[in-house]
Design an enzyme around this catalytic site. Structure first.
Site, PDB file in Angstrom:
ATOM      1  N   SER A  48       0.871  -1.170   0.000  1.00  8.14           N
ATOM      2  CA  SER A  48       0.000   0.000   0.000  1.00  8.14           C
ATOM      3  C   SER A  48       0.906   1.218   0.000  1.00  8.14           C
ATOM      4  CB  SER A  48      -0.902  -0.006   1.242  1.00  8.14           C
ATOM      5  OG  SER A  48      -1.829   1.062   1.152  1.00  8.14           O
ATOM      6  N   GLU A  49       0.689   2.133  -0.940  1.00  7.87           N
ATOM      7  CA  GLU A  49       1.695   3.167  -1.200  1.00  7.87           C
ATOM      8  C   GLU A  49       1.889   4.154  -0.060  1.00  7.87           C
ATOM      9  OE1 GLU A  49      -0.956   2.550  -3.129  1.00  7.87           O
ATOM     10  OE2 GLU A  49      -1.864   4.377  -3.929  1.00  7.87           O
TER      11      GLU A  49
END
Lengths: 224, 238
Positions: A48-49
């Site tokens: 997840s960025e």
């Protein structure tokens, strides 16, 4: 016309193409569904960025932690083996070519694999987030989308008329009626719904398609 | 003796001046330094430039500064969120300048400022409207865009634990923009849930080393964006 795939069925189909041992980033919205339909015998790590590797599902009631959210700002969990890191490192992962697959939605895809998916061009308030970084850096970019807009227009077009997210970045489009690879030879249909004539698929697409010699029927189990 | 512990939120932000450029940590609710932001809202400082991934929701955090008319420019990657009505309205009415930056470019521009790097070439945004007017360069056959550092006068950051030197440990995904932003401001101000004695933090776990931090203020029970927004909605519906 055979029944098109549902959103869940498209997600299931995408999941078949995620190899064991992949590091994967799922975009916000429809791509998030892919996490629900992965083959159980494969170990796949979600990035997840905002700074998570090894992201897990939403927390059980009572287990929520407001400092643990995903890219869509929803509460999530961390799986054993997971890790946290800061944003510059997270995008070094993304831009530096370390993410195997990202799955995103689309407004338009061009014949040469350009992608437009961040603004309709007349948004009251545009937002870009990490989409441009993801398409610039991921090894493969999978697109999940309906084949046509609600108004019936093709989403695969000669040239994108909407502002681009990236040029020549799309690897494969998984639509509700076909699976189409993008590459130097142009779009090639790898799968189409059983009973969907090629001419009809072509009719619903804005660029000339070629049917792979070894094309397969696009199938998915009943998932709702 | 080095002691960066500051007694109160008001004291910690006392010298933030009109026209300041401020890095604000956080990604959505995670890592958002709401207590520092609300102290700044109460102080009434104006003409601020806010650099942050998001633009706040409800009238909480950054959205409160926006609602108060304290912000003239915002640099962010994703201003639109559920319930981000304040920035929606200001933007529609032309009352705020918005610079939209891809998320990874935003993080790297901030890191570059902290690392003394004068700019960098990135493939992100090539061929898109966000690359227009920027220097392009082909390196090893691939096209890149020049992006420049974003330095700030102040950084407002939330962390889990800190000591009097300014070492920081974060909690889970709260870390997000903290480490790069702490590096990239003249004055870095951090709210931590707990101040601990020097030596108590595991050196292997310190994600922001002391040198990047100027002030640490303890907020044992920090405000929650989720709770505050829910309260606002309840009041609005009452």
């Amino acid at each position: 016309m055979p029944e098109p795939l549902t959103r869940n069925q498209i997600a299931w189909r995408v999941g078949r193409d995620v190899p064991d041992g992949s590091f994967v980033n799922l975009g916000i919205g429809m791509p998030e569904l892919v996490a629900n339909f992965l083959p159980e015998d494969r170990e796949i790590v979600f990035q997840s960025e905002n700074g998570i590797l090894g992201m897990g599902p939403r927390p059980e009631p009572g287990e929520e932690d407001e400092e643990l959210v995903n890219a869509g700002k929803k509460l999530v969990t961390l799986l054993p083996g997971g890790s946290f890191f800061h944003h510059a490192d997270s995008f070094a992962m993304i831009r530096g070519g370390h993410i195997d697959i990202c799955v995103l939605g689309a407004f338009q895809i061009s014949e040469t694999g350009d992608l437009a998916n961040w603004t309709t061009g007349n948004d009251a308030l545009p937002g870009v987030g990490g989409a441009m970084d993801l398409v610039a850096g991921s090894k493969r970019v999978f697109i999940m989308t309906t084949h046509n807009t609600k108004g019936g227009d093709p989403k695969i077009v000669k040239e994108c008329t909407l502002p681009l997210t990236g040029k020549g970045c799309v690897s494969t489009v998984y639509s509700d009626i076909a699976v189409i690879d993008f590459g130097p030879d142009g779009p090639i249909v790898r799968e189409k719904l059983d009973g969907l004539e090629f001419d009809e698929l072509q009719e619903r697409t804005g660029v000339p398609l070629r049917l792979a010699n070894d094309w397969q029927p696009l199938e998915a189990p009943a998932l709702g | 003796m080095m002691n960066k512990i500051t007694g109160s939120l008001d004291e910690a932000i006392a010298d933030i001046h009109d026209g300041a450029v401020i890095h604000v940590g956080g990604f959505g609710l995670a890592g958002s330094p709401i207590d520092l932001l609300h102290a700044l809202a109460d102080k009434g400082t104006r003409d601020l430039t806010i650099v942050s991934n998001n633009a706040g929701v409800g009238r909480v955090g950054i959205a409160r500064l926006l609602y108060n008319g304290q912000v003239s420019k915002i640099v962010c990657s994703f201003p639109r969120q559920q319930n981000s009505t304040v920035i929606d309205d200001l933007h529609r009415e032309g009352k705020i300048e918005l610079e939209l930056v891809p998320q990874g470019t935003l993080a790297e521009r901030i890191r570059a400022a902290g690392a003394g790097v004068g700019g960098f070439y990135t493939p992100t945004s090539v061929g898109t409207p966000l690359a227009e007017g920027k220097e392009h360069r082909v390196i090893d056959g691939k096209e890149y865009v020049l992006e420049l550092p974003i330095h700030a006068d102040f950084a407002l950051i939330k962390a889990e634990r800190g000591d009097r030197w300014g070492n920081l440990v974060y909690h889970k995904a709260q870390r997000n923009f903290g480490p790069p932003m702490c590096m990239a401001a003249d004055t870095t101000i951090v709210q931590v849930r707990q101040v601990v004695d020097l030596g108590e933090l595991d050196p292997e776990a310190i994600a922001t080393p002391s040198i990047f931090v100027d002030r640490v203020v303890e907020v044992p029970d920090p405000l929650s964006e989720r709770v505050l927004v829910a309260e606002e909605e309840k009041q609005a519906n009452a």
